[in-house]
Design a protein around this motif. Structure first.
Motif, PDB file in Angstrom:
ATOM      1  N   GLU A  63     -60.141 -76.871 -23.243  1.00 27.18           N
ATOM      2  CA  GLU A  63     -59.215 -75.869 -22.764  1.00 27.18           C
ATOM      3  C   GLU A  63     -59.337 -74.559 -24.031  1.00 27.18           C
ATOM      4  O   GLU A  63     -59.424 -73.442 -23.525  1.00 27.18           O
ATOM      5  CB  GLU A  63     -57.947 -76.189 -22.404  1.00 27.18           C
ATOM      6  N   LEU A  64     -59.142 -75.284 -25.177  1.00 28.70           N
ATOM      7  CA  LEU A  64     -59.440 -73.983 -26.420  1.00 28.70           C
ATOM      8  C   LEU A  64     -60.647 -73.351 -26.050  1.00 28.70           C
ATOM      9  O   LEU A  64     -60.670 -72.060 -26.213  1.00 28.70           O
ATOM     10  CB  LEU A  64     -59.161 -74.762 -27.497  1.00 28.70           C
ATOM     11  N   ALA A  65     -61.730 -74.276 -26.145  1.00 24.98           N
ATOM     12  CA  ALA A  65     -63.198 -73.646 -25.918  1.00 24.98           C
ATOM     13  C   ALA A  65     -63.130 -72.499 -24.652  1.00 24.98           C
ATOM     14  O   ALA A  65     -63.795 -71.495 -24.913  1.00 24.98           O
ATOM     15  CB  ALA A  65     -63.996 -74.610 -25.909  1.00 24.98           C
ATOM     16  N   HIS A  66     -62.498 -73.007 -23.543  1.00 25.80           N
ATOM     17  CA  HIS A  66     -62.609 -72.045 -22.532  1.00 25.80           C
ATOM     18  C   HIS A  66     -61.745 -70.799 -22.671  1.00 25.80           C
ATOM     19  O   HIS A  66     -62.245 -69.622 -22.432  1.00 25.80           O
ATOM     20  CB  HIS A  66     -61.590 -72.847 -21.309  1.00 25.80           C
ATOM     21  N   GLU A  67     -60.606 -71.086 -23.259  1.00 25.64           N
ATOM     22  CA  GLU A  67     -59.684 -69.726 -23.445  1.00 25.64           C
ATOM     23  C   GLU A  67     -60.553 -68.752 -24.437  1.00 25.64           C
ATOM     24  O   GLU A  67     -60.252 -67.557 -24.475  1.00 25.64           O
ATOM     25  CB  GLU A  67     -58.392 -70.078 -23.884  1.00 25.64           C
ATOM     26  N   SER A  68     -60.959 -69.399 -25.642  1.00 29.15           N
ATOM     27  CA  SER A  68     -61.467 -68.597 -26.628  1.00 29.15           C
ATOM     28  C   SER A  68     -62.780 -67.905 -26.099  1.00 29.15           C
ATOM     29  O   SER A  68     -62.987 -66.532 -26.333  1.00 29.15           O
ATOM     30  CB  SER A  68     -62.375 -69.598 -27.615  1.00 29.15           C
ATOM     31  N   ALA A  69     -63.528 -68.610 -25.196  1.00 29.74           N
ATOM     32  CA  ALA A  69     -64.659 -67.580 -24.564  1.00 29.74           C
ATOM     33  C   ALA A  69     -64.191 -66.374 -23.670  1.00 29.74           C
ATOM     34  O   ALA A  69     -64.727 -65.373 -23.634  1.00 29.74           O
ATOM     35  CB  ALA A  69     -65.524 -68.809 -23.717  1.00 29.74           C
ATOM     36  N   ASP A  70     -63.024 -66.701 -23.029  1.00 29.03           N
ATOM     37  CA  ASP A  70     -62.446 -65.959 -22.156  1.00 29.03           C
ATOM     38  C   ASP A  70     -62.017 -64.446 -22.923  1.00 29.03           C
ATOM     39  O   ASP A  70     -62.194 -63.479 -22.587  1.00 29.03           O
ATOM     40  CB  ASP A  70     -61.139 -66.116 -21.295  1.00 29.03           C
ATOM     41  N   ILE A  71     -61.463 -64.928 -24.279  1.00 27.99           N
ATOM     42  CA  ILE A  71     -60.994 -63.675 -25.162  1.00 27.99           C
ATOM     43  C   ILE A  71     -62.029 -62.950 -25.872  1.00 27.99           C
ATOM     44  O   ILE A  71     -62.219 -61.892 -25.639  1.00 27.99           O
ATOM     45  CB  ILE A  71     -60.058 -64.591 -26.381  1.00 27.99           C
ATOM     46  N   VAL A  72     -63.213 -63.793 -25.977  1.00 26.68           N
ATOM     47  CA  VAL A  72     -64.493 -63.133 -26.829  1.00 26.68           C
ATOM     48  C   VAL A  72     -65.079 -62.100 -25.744  1.00 26.68           C
ATOM     49  O   VAL A  72     -65.352 -60.905 -25.954  1.00 26.68           O
ATOM     50  CB  VAL A  72     -65.473 -64.344 -27.240  1.00 26.68           C
ATOM     51  N   TYR A  73     -65.261 -62.670 -24.340  1.00 29.62           N
ATOM     52  CA  TYR A  73     -65.924 -61.722 -23.082  1.00 29.62           C
ATOM     53  C   TYR A  73     -64.794 -60.689 -23.328  1.00 29.62           C
ATOM     54  O   TYR A  73     -65.468 -59.637 -23.042  1.00 29.62           O
ATOM     55  CB  TYR A  73     -65.794 -62.863 -22.185  1.00 29.62           C
ATOM     56  N   HIS A  74     -63.789 -60.814 -22.936  1.00 30.28           N
ATOM     57  CA  HIS A  74     -62.795 -59.479 -22.805  1.00 30.28           C
ATOM     58  C   HIS A  74     -62.786 -58.575 -24.239  1.00 30.28           C
ATOM     59  O   HIS A  74     -62.704 -57.538 -24.020  1.00 30.28           O
ATOM     60  CB  HIS A  74     -61.463 -60.004 -22.291  1.00 30.28           C
ATOM     61  N   LEU A  75     -62.931 -59.049 -25.304  1.00 26.70           N
ATOM     62  CA  LEU A  75     -62.868 -58.367 -26.348  1.00 26.70           C
ATOM     63  C   LEU A  75     -64.232 -57.551 -26.528  1.00 26.70           C
ATOM     64  O   LEU A  75     -64.030 -56.244 -26.951  1.00 26.70           O
ATOM     65  CB  LEU A  75     -62.599 -59.365 -27.479  1.00 26.70           C
ATOM     66  N   LEU A  76     -65.291 -58.304 -26.285  1.00 28.99           N
ATOM     67  CA  LEU A  76     -66.524 -57.414 -26.023  1.00 28.99           C
ATOM     68  C   LEU A  76     -66.385 -56.219 -25.049  1.00 28.99           C
ATOM     69  O   LEU A  76     -66.812 -55.216 -25.206  1.00 28.99           O
ATOM     70  CB  LEU A  76     -67.676 -58.357 -25.692  1.00 28.99           C
ATOM     71  N   VAL A  77     -65.886 -56.761 -23.926  1.00 28.85           N
ATOM     72  CA  VAL A  77     -65.650 -55.405 -22.743  1.00 28.85           C
ATOM     73  C   VAL A  77     -64.764 -54.456 -23.575  1.00 28.85           C
ATOM     74  O   VAL A  77     -65.130 -53.145 -23.159  1.00 28.85           O
ATOM     75  CB  VAL A  77     -64.990 -56.098 -21.513  1.00 28.85           C
ATOM     76  N   LEU A  78     -63.849 -54.795 -24.240  1.00 27.62           N
ATOM     77  CA  LEU A  78     -62.965 -53.551 -24.819  1.00 27.62           C
ATOM     78  C   LEU A  78     -63.755 -52.824 -25.851  1.00 27.62           C
ATOM     79  O   LEU A  78     -63.862 -51.468 -25.731  1.00 27.62           O
ATOM     80  CB  LEU A  78     -61.962 -54.428 -25.492  1.00 27.62           C
ATOM     81  N   LEU A  79     -64.759 -53.539 -26.763  1.00 25.53           N
ATOM     82  CA  LEU A  79     -65.371 -52.840 -27.686  1.00 25.53           C
ATOM     83  C   LEU A  79     -66.239 -51.863 -27.069  1.00 25.53           C
ATOM     84  O   LEU A  79     -66.516 -50.649 -27.182  1.00 25.53           O
ATOM     85  CB  LEU A  79     -66.390 -53.855 -28.675  1.00 25.53           C
ATOM     86  N   ALA A  80     -67.126 -52.293 -26.018  1.00 24.35           N
ATOM     87  CA  ALA A  80     -67.753 -51.376 -25.127  1.00 24.35           C
ATOM     88  C   ALA A  80     -67.049 -50.237 -24.466  1.00 24.35           C
ATOM     89  O   ALA A  80     -67.502 -49.294 -24.538  1.00 24.35           O
ATOM     90  CB  ALA A  80     -68.631 -52.208 -24.103  1.00 24.35           C
ATOM     91  N   MET A  81     -66.047 -50.576 -23.916  1.00 29.02           N
ATOM     92  CA  MET A  81     -65.133 -49.573 -23.262  1.00 29.02           C
ATOM     93  C   MET A  81     -64.601 -48.383 -24.384  1.00 29.02           C
ATOM     94  O   MET A  81     -64.560 -47.274 -23.965  1.00 29.02           O
ATOM     95  CB  MET A  81     -63.672 -50.294 -22.806  1.00 29.02           C
ATOM     96  N   LYS A  82     -64.722 -48.700 -25.692  1.00 30.30           N
ATOM     97  CA  LYS A  82     -64.299 -47.781 -26.732  1.00 30.30           C
ATOM     98  C   LYS A  82     -65.612 -47.302 -27.216  1.00 30.30           C
ATOM     99  O   LYS A  82     -65.427 -46.789 -28.425  1.00 30.30           O
ATOM    100  CB  LYS A  82     -63.421 -48.446 -27.749  1.00 30.30           C
ATOM    101  N   ASP A  83     -66.773 -47.429 -26.687  1.00 31.24           N
ATOM    102  CA  ASP A  83     -68.029 -47.031 -27.347  1.00 31.24           C
ATOM    103  C   ASP A  83     -68.287 -47.540 -28.611  1.00 31.24           C
ATOM    104  O   ASP A  83     -68.914 -47.031 -29.401  1.00 31.24           O
ATOM    105  CB  ASP A  83     -67.868 -45.333 -27.376  1.00 31.24           C
TER     106      ASP A  83
END
Ligand SMILES: N=c1c2ncn([C@@H]3O[C@H](COP(=O)(O)OP(=O)(O)OP(=O)(O)O)[C@@H](O)[C@H]3O)c2ncn1[C@@H]1O[C@H](COP(=O)(O)O)[C@@H](O)[C@H]1O
Length: 97
Positions: A63-83
Protein backbone atom coordinates in the motif's frame (compact mmCIF):
# COMPACT_ATOMS: atom_id res chain seq x y z
CA UNK A 1 16.70 -1.81 -13.41
CA UNK A 2 15.56 -1.72 -17.03
CA UNK A 3 12.35 -0.23 -18.36
CA UNK A 4 11.71 1.32 -14.96
CA UNK A 5 14.87 3.44 -15.23
CA UNK A 6 13.25 6.39 -16.92
CA UNK A 7 9.69 5.71 -15.88
CA UNK A 8 9.40 9.09 -14.16
CA UNK A 9 10.71 10.97 -17.22
CA UNK A 10 8.34 8.97 -19.44
CA UNK A 11 5.41 9.69 -17.13
CA UNK A 12 6.19 13.41 -17.11
CA UNK A 13 6.33 13.43 -20.92
CA UNK A 14 2.87 11.79 -21.03
CA UNK A 15 1.54 14.38 -18.57
CA UNK A 16 2.93 17.23 -20.72
CA UNK A 17 1.33 15.65 -23.77
CA UNK A 18 -2.06 15.39 -22.01
CA UNK A 19 -1.72 19.05 -20.95
CA UNK A 20 -1.13 20.09 -24.54
CA UNK A 21 -3.76 17.93 -26.28
CA UNK A 22 -6.40 17.48 -23.54
CA UNK A 23 -7.89 14.19 -24.82
CA UNK A 24 -11.44 13.66 -23.53
CA UNK A 25 -10.85 10.20 -22.05
CA UNK A 26 -7.79 11.20 -20.04
CA UNK A 27 -7.84 11.47 -16.24
CA UNK A 28 -4.73 13.66 -16.46
CA UNK A 29 -6.42 16.03 -18.90
CA UNK A 30 -9.45 16.20 -16.57
CA UNK A 31 -7.17 17.58 -13.84
CA UNK A 32 -5.97 20.35 -16.17
CA UNK A 33 -9.55 21.33 -17.08
CA UNK A 34 -11.22 20.70 -13.70
CA UNK A 35 -13.82 23.23 -12.58
CA UNK A 36 -12.01 23.44 -9.22
CA UNK A 37 -8.84 24.51 -11.03
CA UNK A 38 -5.61 23.59 -9.31
CA UNK A 39 -7.54 22.74 -6.13
CA UNK A 40 -8.51 19.40 -7.71
CA UNK A 41 -4.91 18.18 -7.81
CA UNK A 42 -4.08 19.84 -4.48
CA UNK A 43 -6.98 18.00 -2.81
CA UNK A 44 -5.79 14.73 -4.36
CA UNK A 45 -2.30 15.30 -2.96
CA UNK A 46 -3.81 15.89 0.47
CA UNK A 47 -5.92 12.72 0.31
CA UNK A 48 -3.07 10.57 -0.99
CA UNK A 49 -0.74 11.88 1.72
CA UNK A 50 -3.22 10.86 4.42
CA UNK A 51 -3.48 7.42 2.80
CA UNK A 52 0.32 7.20 2.69
CA UNK A 53 0.55 7.97 6.40
CA UNK A 54 -2.02 5.27 7.21
CA UNK A 55 -0.12 2.74 5.07
CA UNK A 56 3.13 3.64 6.85
CA UNK A 57 1.47 3.24 10.25
CA UNK A 58 0.20 -0.21 9.16
CA UNK A 59 3.68 -1.09 7.84
CA UNK A 60 1.87 -2.12 4.65
CA UNK A 61 4.64 -2.02 2.03
CA UNK A 62 2.39 -2.79 -0.93
CA UNK A 63 0.00 0.00 0.00
CA UNK A 64 2.94 2.34 0.71
CA UNK A 65 4.27 1.79 -2.81
CA UNK A 66 0.76 2.32 -4.25
CA UNK A 67 0.17 5.57 -2.40
CA UNK A 68 3.72 6.77 -3.12
CA UNK A 69 3.09 6.29 -6.83
CA UNK A 70 -0.23 8.19 -6.55
CA UNK A 71 1.59 11.07 -4.85
CA UNK A 72 4.44 11.18 -7.37
CA UNK A 73 1.95 11.14 -10.27
CA UNK A 74 -0.16 13.98 -8.81
CA UNK A 75 2.99 15.92 -7.87
CA UNK A 76 4.19 15.73 -11.47
CA UNK A 77 0.77 16.94 -12.67
CA UNK A 78 1.06 19.88 -10.26
CA UNK A 79 4.56 20.76 -11.54
CA UNK A 80 3.30 20.67 -15.13
CA UNK A 81 0.30 22.81 -14.13
CA UNK A 82 2.71 25.41 -12.75
CA UNK A 83 4.81 25.31 -15.95
CA UNK A 84 7.63 23.65 -14.03
CA UNK A 85 9.38 20.42 -14.96
CA UNK A 86 11.52 17.60 -13.62
CA UNK A 87 14.66 19.70 -14.02
CA UNK A 88 13.33 22.08 -11.35
CA UNK A 89 12.96 19.13 -8.98
CA UNK A 90 16.35 17.62 -9.91
CA UNK A 91 18.11 20.98 -9.48
CA UNK A 92 16.60 21.47 -6.03
CA UNK A 93 17.57 17.96 -4.92
CA UNK A 94 21.08 18.28 -6.40
CA UNK A 95 21.66 21.54 -4.56
CA UNK A 96 21.14 19.73 -1.27
CA UNK A 97 23.90 17.16 -1.83
N1 LIG B 1 0.12 7.34 -12.89
C1 LIG B 1 -1.06 7.61 -13.12
C2 LIG B 1 -2.03 7.67 -12.07
N2 LIG B 1 -1.93 7.49 -10.73
C3 LIG B 1 -3.15 7.66 -10.25
N3 LIG B 1 -4.02 7.96 -11.22
C4 LIG B 1 -5.45 8.18 -11.12
O1 LIG B 1 -5.64 9.01 -10.01
C5 LIG B 1 -6.88 8.74 -9.44
C6 LIG B 1 -6.63 8.56 -7.97
O2 LIG B 1 -7.74 8.95 -7.38
P1 LIG B 1 -8.28 8.07 -6.20
O3 LIG B 1 -7.21 7.96 -5.17
O4 LIG B 1 -9.58 8.64 -5.82
O5 LIG B 1 -8.43 6.67 -6.92
P2 LIG B 1 -8.84 5.36 -6.24
O6 LIG B 1 -8.36 4.26 -7.13
O7 LIG B 1 -10.28 5.41 -5.91
O8 LIG B 1 -8.02 5.39 -4.88
P3 LIG B 1 -6.68 4.64 -4.52
O9 LIG B 1 -7.10 3.29 -4.05
O10 LIG B 1 -5.82 4.59 -5.77
O11 LIG B 1 -6.05 5.49 -3.46
C7 LIG B 1 -7.45 7.46 -10.09
O12 LIG B 1 -8.46 7.80 -11.01
C8 LIG B 1 -6.24 6.92 -10.83
O13 LIG B 1 -6.61 6.29 -12.03
C9 LIG B 1 -3.36 7.98 -12.38
N4 LIG B 1 -3.77 8.25 -13.65
C10 LIG B 1 -2.84 8.19 -14.65
N5 LIG B 1 -1.53 7.88 -14.41
C11 LIG B 1 -0.54 7.82 -15.52
O14 LIG B 1 -0.90 8.78 -16.49
C12 LIG B 1 -0.96 8.15 -17.76
C13 LIG B 1 -2.01 8.82 -18.61
O15 LIG B 1 -3.27 8.60 -18.05
P4 LIG B 1 -4.55 9.31 -18.70
O16 LIG B 1 -4.35 10.76 -18.60
O17 LIG B 1 -5.74 8.84 -17.91
O18 LIG B 1 -4.60 8.86 -20.14
C14 LIG B 1 -1.28 6.68 -17.47
O19 LIG B 1 -0.84 5.86 -18.50
C15 LIG B 1 -0.48 6.45 -16.21
O20 LIG B 1 0.86 6.19 -16.55
Amino acid sequence: MDDADDVIDDLFAVIEDRKEHLPEDSYTASLFTHEKGENAVLEKLGEETTELILAAKDDDHEELAHESADIVYHLLVLLAMKDMDLEDLRAELAERR
